[in-house]
Each structure stands twice: as C-alpha cells, then as structure tokens.
Design a protein around this motif. Structure first.
Motif, short mmCIF file in Angstrom:
data_model
loop_
_atom_site.label_atom_id
_atom_site.label_comp_id
_atom_site.label_asym_id
_atom_site.label_seq_id
_atom_site.Cartn_x
_atom_site.Cartn_y
_atom_site.Cartn_z
N LYS A 314 0.85 -1.20 0.00
CA LYS A 314 0.00 0.00 0.00
C LYS A 314 0.88 1.24 0.00
N GLU A 315 0.55 2.19 -0.87
CA GLU A 315 1.33 3.41 -0.98
C GLU A 315 0.47 4.63 -0.71
N TYR A 316 1.06 5.57 -0.02
CA TYR A 316 0.37 6.83 0.27
C TYR A 316 0.56 7.77 -0.91
N LYS A 317 -0.52 8.27 -1.42
CA LYS A 317 -0.47 9.17 -2.57
C LYS A 317 -0.91 10.59 -2.21
N GLY A 318 -1.01 10.84 -0.92
CA GLY A 318 -1.50 12.13 -0.49
C GLY A 318 -3.02 12.15 -0.52
N SER A 319 -3.59 13.27 -0.09
CA SER A 319 -5.04 13.41 -0.12
C SER A 319 -5.38 14.88 -0.29
N TYR A 320 -6.62 15.13 -0.65
CA TYR A 320 -7.03 16.52 -0.85
C TYR A 320 -7.02 17.26 0.48
N GLU A 321 -6.86 18.56 0.39
CA GLU A 321 -6.81 19.38 1.60
C GLU A 321 -8.21 19.61 2.14
N ILE A 322 -8.32 19.51 3.45
CA ILE A 322 -9.56 19.81 4.15
C ILE A 322 -9.20 20.40 5.51
N ILE A 323 -9.92 21.41 5.91
CA ILE A 323 -9.69 22.03 7.21
C ILE A 323 -11.04 22.42 7.79
N ALA A 324 -11.20 22.20 9.08
CA ALA A 324 -12.41 22.61 9.80
C ALA A 324 -11.98 23.49 10.96
N LEU A 325 -12.39 24.74 10.94
CA LEU A 325 -12.04 25.71 11.98
C LEU A 325 -13.27 26.07 12.79
N THR A 326 -13.19 25.86 14.10
CA THR A 326 -14.28 26.31 14.96
C THR A 326 -14.19 27.82 15.15
N ASN A 327 -15.33 28.43 15.44
CA ASN A 327 -15.40 29.83 15.87
C ASN A 327 -16.32 29.84 17.08
N GLY A 328 -15.80 29.37 18.21
CA GLY A 328 -16.64 29.12 19.36
C GLY A 328 -17.44 27.85 19.14
N ARG A 329 -18.45 27.63 19.98
CA ARG A 329 -19.19 26.37 19.92
C ARG A 329 -20.33 26.40 18.92
N ASN A 330 -20.64 27.56 18.36
CA ASN A 330 -21.82 27.66 17.50
C ASN A 330 -21.53 28.05 16.06
N SER A 331 -20.26 28.17 15.70
CA SER A 331 -19.97 28.59 14.33
C SER A 331 -18.60 28.07 13.91
N GLY A 332 -18.16 28.53 12.76
CA GLY A 332 -16.88 28.10 12.22
C GLY A 332 -16.97 27.97 10.71
N SER A 333 -16.03 27.28 10.11
CA SER A 333 -16.01 27.12 8.66
C SER A 333 -15.21 25.89 8.29
N ILE A 334 -15.54 25.33 7.14
CA ILE A 334 -14.85 24.16 6.61
C ILE A 334 -14.47 24.45 5.17
N TYR A 335 -13.26 24.07 4.78
CA TYR A 335 -12.85 24.14 3.38
C TYR A 335 -12.46 22.75 2.91
N VAL A 336 -12.98 22.36 1.75
CA VAL A 336 -12.66 21.07 1.13
C VAL A 336 -12.15 21.33 -0.27
N ASP A 337 -10.94 20.89 -0.55
CA ASP A 337 -10.30 21.18 -1.83
C ASP A 337 -10.69 20.15 -2.90
N VAL A 338 -11.96 20.14 -3.22
CA VAL A 338 -12.46 19.32 -4.32
C VAL A 338 -13.28 20.23 -5.24
#
Length: 368
Positions: A314-338
């Motif tokens: 099995k070889e690692y080929k990397g993966s798309y970028e994804i980040i989930a940032l909280t902004n307190g307990r009720n908000s935030g943002s997610i970015y998915v590089d697709v």
C-alpha cells in the motif's frame, strides 16, 4: 524480546494504530505503546479546555490507554523517548529517558508535534490540573488578550475566548497578509477572517513579533513598528516535529525542518522496519488529524503484510486538503479542496465539530 514485538511510539493517533494492530496481528505478536503521558489528550478540545471547565472536558477529552489492546496482546509504557538504535539483522530498541530500553521487531513513529503556548500540555495528571487552572485564571483576569499567530490554533483560540468573554479585547497578529496559510485559497482565508472580525476580534495581518513574547502583560512592538499593549500574550505559532531523538538512529532521515523522510509505503528511507505516521512525515501536505488517519490506513496494512512474510504494497499518494475551523461552539467554517473548492459555513461546522469538538468520536476510538 523483540522478535515478535511491534512498538508504537506516540499515544495520539499512534494509540489508534496500536489498537488496530492489536486486533489484527497474528497470534504470538505483541504490541507496546509508549508515550510520555499516562493519558491521551484530544487536541481538538484542548483550547476550549484551557479556557473553561464547561462541559467537563478534562474528564472527557483526556483518556487513558486501558482499552487499547482488546485482545490482551499489548501493554502501555509511560516514558519519553531519547533515542532509537538498530541492531544487525533487523529490529532495534527505543531508549527511554529513565534508562529503560524497549526492543522491537517493527517500530511505528507517531510522536507528533511539540507545541508552545496553551497546547503545551504537561505529562502528569496533577500537572495537567494545575496547568488548566493556571490557563483559565489568566484568561479570566486579562481584559486585553493578544494572540501571536493566526493559524488554526490562533483562530480557534480567539473564537473560544470570544464565546466565554464577549467583552474582552482580542487581537490576533499574523505574519502573512491573510490568516492561516497559502495552502488554502484567498476566498477561504478571507471567509475565516470575516467570521472573527464580525465578532469583534481585531486582526493585524502582514506583521509579526520578532521579540520574545511577554509572560503575562506588557507591551510589544511589531516588526512594522506597531505598539500593542496587552494583559496577556499567547503564542500560537504552530507545532514543531518531535523528532530530535531520531538523530541517534540516523540524522540523514530528517529533513531540514525536522520531518522524517519516508517512502510511499510510509517506511523510513533506508529503514524498512520503521514506519511513520502523523505530523512528523516529510510530505507536501498540510498536517492535521485527517491526514494522520489516512497515514494509519497505509501503515497498519503494510505492517500486517510484513509480519505475514509479504512485502508492503500500500502506498500513500496524499489526499485533498480539508480544514475545519471552529469559531466558538456555535460557528466556524470548513474548506474542502475538491471541485472548485467548497466552503461550508457555521451551521454545518457546528454539527461536525464546533459543538462537541468530536469528543464522543475520540472516546469511542479509545475504547470508552
């Protein structure tokens, strides 16, 4: 004995790798998990836990290693690695700070990052309790809080502080012209910044602090000459790979940044009986929990193949970028590089991360 022992060094996602190996290795193999702490810290909950005792996170986001070996074929060793040596014919030993040696047939390196600031958690339960009490008192008493570094840690800390203390002054200083880093498109970086400025957080971008950050209150002067006064300064400049001890094995396996050079099978270059996963691998990608899980999906099957007498494939080929940032307990943002780059807003981020910080998922992974 080392002829049937797989040692996993690092109790973060390394603990999950040890658990998976415990279930799947053939009879006769045993697993040893080593970490300086007697408990795993769920880092996504770490910032909220340092701000407040809300939700009893210190009782939920810290978990011992009692349930990691469901087949009874492993043990946990509390200790800090200070070296690794190899022996002729394969295998080797991990040297611990207390003088103990733990021998291995196969070694998994999952030591993660060394953090400064609020995520620099101590190694004992008593010290952890004292640390949390100190952090909470500092945040509570300060009226002007200055955060140095607007990566994921700095931005999430600003959101947590704003949740618990809406009237405090919160300033974030960041060297780049936009928050986080250029791995993410400007549209997302602007979106994440806007979520904080809308809550009254001041962002000072394109500037940095070259001097030592004060302990407690005081005044700093940025590189561009701006003076900033604060009652509390917090460094959130990011973690550094916890790999210095590997120089005893082979200094050439470390990059200039301290990351471990690996083959696509996630074996260390020149050392096929040593595997690497998590933040310490040298790979062109952003480092986060999702990547560590992807690495585990390569490392565990390759080890199982090896102990069965077959080459790892099995070889690692990397993966798309994804980040989930909280902004307190009720908000935030997610970015998915697709596709065109997908941005998800506060409601979905609250459900996916911000509300419970994925603590139930963590506890399930740790067998609780």
């Amino acid at each position: 004995m080392s002829d049937q022992t797989i040692v996993v060094l690092g109790g973060g996602y390394g603990a999950e790798a040890a658990k998976a190996l415990s279930v799947k290795v053939p009879a006769g193999f045993n697993i040893v998990l080593i970490d300086p702490r007697p408990f795993r810290v769920w880092l996504p909950a770490g910032l909220r836990m340092t701000c407040s005792d809300a939700d009893n996170l210190e009782g939920l986001a810290l978990a011992g290693y009692d349930n990691i070996f469901p087949k009874g074929n492993g043990r946990f060793v509390q200790g800090k690695a200070v070296g690794v040596t190899k022996k002729a014919g394969g295998g080797g030993a991990v040297q611990l700070e207390n003088g103990e040696e733990v021998h291995f047939k196969i070694l998994v390196l999952a030591t993660g990052c060394k953090w400064s600031g609020p995520l620099d958690f101590p190694h004992s339960a008593d010290a952890m309790n004292a640390w949390l009490k100190q952090c909470r008192e500092e945040y509570t008493q300060a009226q002007r809080i200055v955060i140095v570094g607007a990566g994921a840690v700095g931005l999430e800390l600003a959101g947590e502080i704003r949740d618990f203390w809406p009237d405090k002054s919160v300033t974030v200083v960041h060297a780049q012209s936009k928050v986080i880093n250029a791995a993410y498109p400007d549209k997302y970086r602007d979106y994440a910044a806007a979520g904080l400025t809308a809550r009254g957080v001041e962002l000072i971008l394109g500037d940095t602090v070259d001097s030592e950050i004060p302990t407690g209150g005081g005044k700093i002067t940025t590189r561009n000459g701006k003076e900033i006064e604060g009652d509390l300064f917090v460094s959130t400049r990011g973690g550094l790979p916890n790999t210095a001890f590997l120089k005893t094995l082979d200094p050439s396996i470390l990059s200039s940044s301290g990351h471990v050079k690996v083959k696509p099978t996630l074996q260390v270059q020149g050392h096929d009986d040593i595997y690497v996963m998590g933040d310490i691998i040298e790979w062109e990608e952003q480092r986060n929990a999702i990547k560590a899980q992807a690495h585990m999906g390569i490392v565990v099957p390759n080890i199982l193949s090896s102990v069965a007498g077959n080459p790892p494939t099995k070889e690692y080929k990397g993966s798309y970028e994804i980040i989930a940032l909280t902004n307190g307990r009720n908000s935030g943002s997610i970015y998915v590089d697709v596709l065109w780059g997908i941005i998800l807003g506060g409601w979905i981020t609250k459900i996916g991360k911000s509300k419970d910080l994925m603590v139930p998922m963590f506890r399930s992974a740790m067998g609780y």
